[in-house]
Design a protein around this motif. Structure first.
Motif, PDB file in Angstrom:
ATOM      1  N   LYS A  13      74.716 -57.857  84.913  1.00  0.00           N
ATOM      2  CA  LYS A  13      75.138 -56.936  85.973  1.00  0.00           C
ATOM      3  C   LYS A  13      75.535 -55.588  85.386  1.00  0.00           C
ATOM      4  O   LYS A  13      75.214 -54.550  85.952  1.00  0.00           O
ATOM      5  CB  LYS A  13      76.313 -57.513  86.774  1.00  0.00           C
ATOM      6  CG  LYS A  13      75.964 -58.630  87.721  1.00  0.00           C
ATOM      7  CD  LYS A  13      74.963 -58.241  88.759  1.00  0.00           C
ATOM      8  CE  LYS A  13      75.585 -57.498  89.916  1.00  0.00           C
ATOM      9  NZ  LYS A  13      74.608 -57.153  90.953  1.00  0.00           N
ATOM     10  N   THR A  19      69.508 -58.873  90.868  1.00  0.00           N
ATOM     11  CA  THR A  19      69.882 -60.272  91.062  1.00  0.00           C
ATOM     12  C   THR A  19      68.683 -61.201  90.926  1.00  0.00           C
ATOM     13  O   THR A  19      68.783 -62.260  90.303  1.00  0.00           O
ATOM     14  CB  THR A  19      70.547 -60.455  92.441  1.00  0.00           C
ATOM     15  OG1 THR A  19      71.683 -59.593  92.511  1.00  0.00           O
ATOM     16  CG2 THR A  19      70.995 -61.886  92.648  1.00  0.00           C
ATOM     17  N   SER A  44      74.370 -63.659  93.757  1.00  0.00           N
ATOM     18  CA  SER A  44      74.659 -62.380  94.401  1.00  0.00           C
ATOM     19  C   SER A  44      76.142 -62.258  94.744  1.00  0.00           C
ATOM     20  O   SER A  44      76.758 -61.210  94.528  1.00  0.00           O
ATOM     21  CB  SER A  44      73.815 -62.232  95.661  1.00  0.00           C
ATOM     22  OG  SER A  44      74.076 -61.006  96.291  1.00  0.00           O
ATOM     23  N   ASN A  45      76.727 -63.327  95.278  1.00  0.00           N
ATOM     24  CA  ASN A  45      78.159 -63.313  95.608  1.00  0.00           C
ATOM     25  C   ASN A  45      79.012 -63.118  94.354  1.00  0.00           C
ATOM     26  O   ASN A  45      79.996 -62.381  94.373  1.00  0.00           O
ATOM     27  CB  ASN A  45      78.560 -64.592  96.328  1.00  0.00           C
ATOM     28  CG  ASN A  45      78.022 -64.650  97.739  1.00  0.00           C
ATOM     29  OD1 ASN A  45      77.587 -63.641  98.301  1.00  0.00           O
ATOM     30  ND2 ASN A  45      78.011 -65.841  98.320  1.00  0.00           N
ATOM     31  N   THR A  48      78.847 -59.548  93.375  1.00  0.00           N
ATOM     32  CA  THR A  48      79.722 -58.722  94.207  1.00  0.00           C
ATOM     33  C   THR A  48      81.155 -58.769  93.690  1.00  0.00           C
ATOM     34  O   THR A  48      81.855 -57.745  93.641  1.00  0.00           O
ATOM     35  CB  THR A  48      79.666 -59.191  95.676  1.00  0.00           C
ATOM     36  OG1 THR A  48      78.314 -59.091  96.129  1.00  0.00           O
ATOM     37  CG2 THR A  48      80.561 -58.355  96.558  1.00  0.00           C
ATOM     38  N   THR A  49      81.609 -59.937  93.292  1.00  0.00           N
ATOM     39  CA  THR A  49      82.946 -60.081  92.706  1.00  0.00           C
ATOM     40  C   THR A  49      83.077 -59.221  91.446  1.00  0.00           C
ATOM     41  O   THR A  49      84.078 -58.531  91.253  1.00  0.00           O
ATOM     42  CB  THR A  49      83.221 -61.558  92.358  1.00  0.00           C
ATOM     43  OG1 THR A  49      83.094 -62.340  93.542  1.00  0.00           O
ATOM     44  CG2 THR A  49      84.600 -61.741  91.766  1.00  0.00           C
ATOM     45  N   ASN A  51      81.292 -56.553  90.698  1.00  0.00           N
ATOM     46  CA  ASN A  51      81.263 -55.141  91.089  1.00  0.00           C
ATOM     47  C   ASN A  51      82.624 -54.665  91.573  1.00  0.00           C
ATOM     48  O   ASN A  51      83.036 -53.538  91.294  1.00  0.00           O
ATOM     49  CB  ASN A  51      80.212 -54.903  92.171  1.00  0.00           C
ATOM     50  CG  ASN A  51      78.802 -55.005  91.632  1.00  0.00           C
ATOM     51  OD1 ASN A  51      78.570 -54.917  90.433  1.00  0.00           O
ATOM     52  ND2 ASN A  51      77.855 -55.202  92.525  1.00  0.00           N
ATOM     53  N   ARG A  52      83.327 -55.509  92.306  1.00  0.00           N
ATOM     54  CA  ARG A  52      84.671 -55.140  92.772  1.00  0.00           C
ATOM     55  C   ARG A  52      85.623 -54.938  91.600  1.00  0.00           C
ATOM     56  O   ARG A  52      86.465 -54.053  91.618  1.00  0.00           O
ATOM     57  CB  ARG A  52      85.220 -56.214  93.707  1.00  0.00           C
ATOM     58  CG  ARG A  52      84.665 -56.117  95.083  1.00  0.00           C
ATOM     59  CD  ARG A  52      85.439 -56.996  96.061  1.00  0.00           C
ATOM     60  NE  ARG A  52      84.585 -57.278  97.195  1.00  0.00           N
ATOM     61  CZ  ARG A  52      84.243 -58.478  97.603  1.00  0.00           C
ATOM     62  NH1 ARG A  52      84.710 -59.548  96.996  1.00  0.00           N
ATOM     63  NH2 ARG A  52      83.452 -58.638  98.635  1.00  0.00           N
ATOM     64  N   GLU A  55      84.708 -51.600  89.934  1.00  0.00           N
ATOM     65  CA  GLU A  55      84.630 -50.456  90.834  1.00  0.00           C
ATOM     66  C   GLU A  55      85.399 -49.238  90.348  1.00  0.00           C
ATOM     67  O   GLU A  55      84.899 -48.128  90.380  1.00  0.00           O
ATOM     68  CB  GLU A  55      85.129 -50.868  92.216  1.00  0.00           C
ATOM     69  CG  GLU A  55      84.843 -49.867  93.302  1.00  0.00           C
ATOM     70  CD  GLU A  55      85.180 -50.454  94.654  1.00  0.00           C
ATOM     71  OE1 GLU A  55      86.350 -50.322  95.065  1.00  0.00           O
ATOM     72  OE2 GLU A  55      84.295 -51.046  95.275  1.00  0.00           O
TER      73      GLU A  55
END
Length: 106
Positions: A13, A19, A44-45, A48-49, A51-52, A55
């Motif tokens: 990532k 993905t 993907s989920n 997302t974690t 990426n948060r 951030e």
């Protein structure tokens, strides 16, 4: 997902690998898509974690990079202008060579 697979996903990532390609690599490691105990949505989920978490770290990484460059080269300087909510408005940096060229040629 094993801890090793999570670490591999995190690495991919950070390298901006899509993905679908991450899933393909994980499936290859496991011996095929049929041996993968999770699907693209779970990967993907998890992405997302990640990426948060990342951030707000990009500006801190840039600032750390600039501080390291300044320690290595005294002629290096930088400036960051920040909005009220810690949002970066502008970034400026220059090195010793660029400063000399500016003095020489304007």
């Amino acid at each position: 997902m094993s801890d090793e697979e999570k670490a591999l996903i995190r690495t991919m990532k950070r390298c901006n690998i899509p993905t679908r390609k991450i899933v393909a690599v994980l499936a290859y490691i496991r011996g095929g898509m049929d041996k993968l105990p999770y699907n693209k949505r779970k990967v993907s989920n998890y992405g997302t974690t990640i990426n948060r978490e990342l951030e707000n770290s990009d500006v801190m990484e840039v600032q750390q990079y600039f501080e390291n460059k300044q320690a290595e080269s005294p002629g290096f300087c930088y400036s960051m202008e920040v909005y009220a909510k810690n949002k970066v408005r502008s970034v400026f940096w220059t090195d010793a060579r660029s400063r000399i060229m500016y003095q020489e040629y304007g």
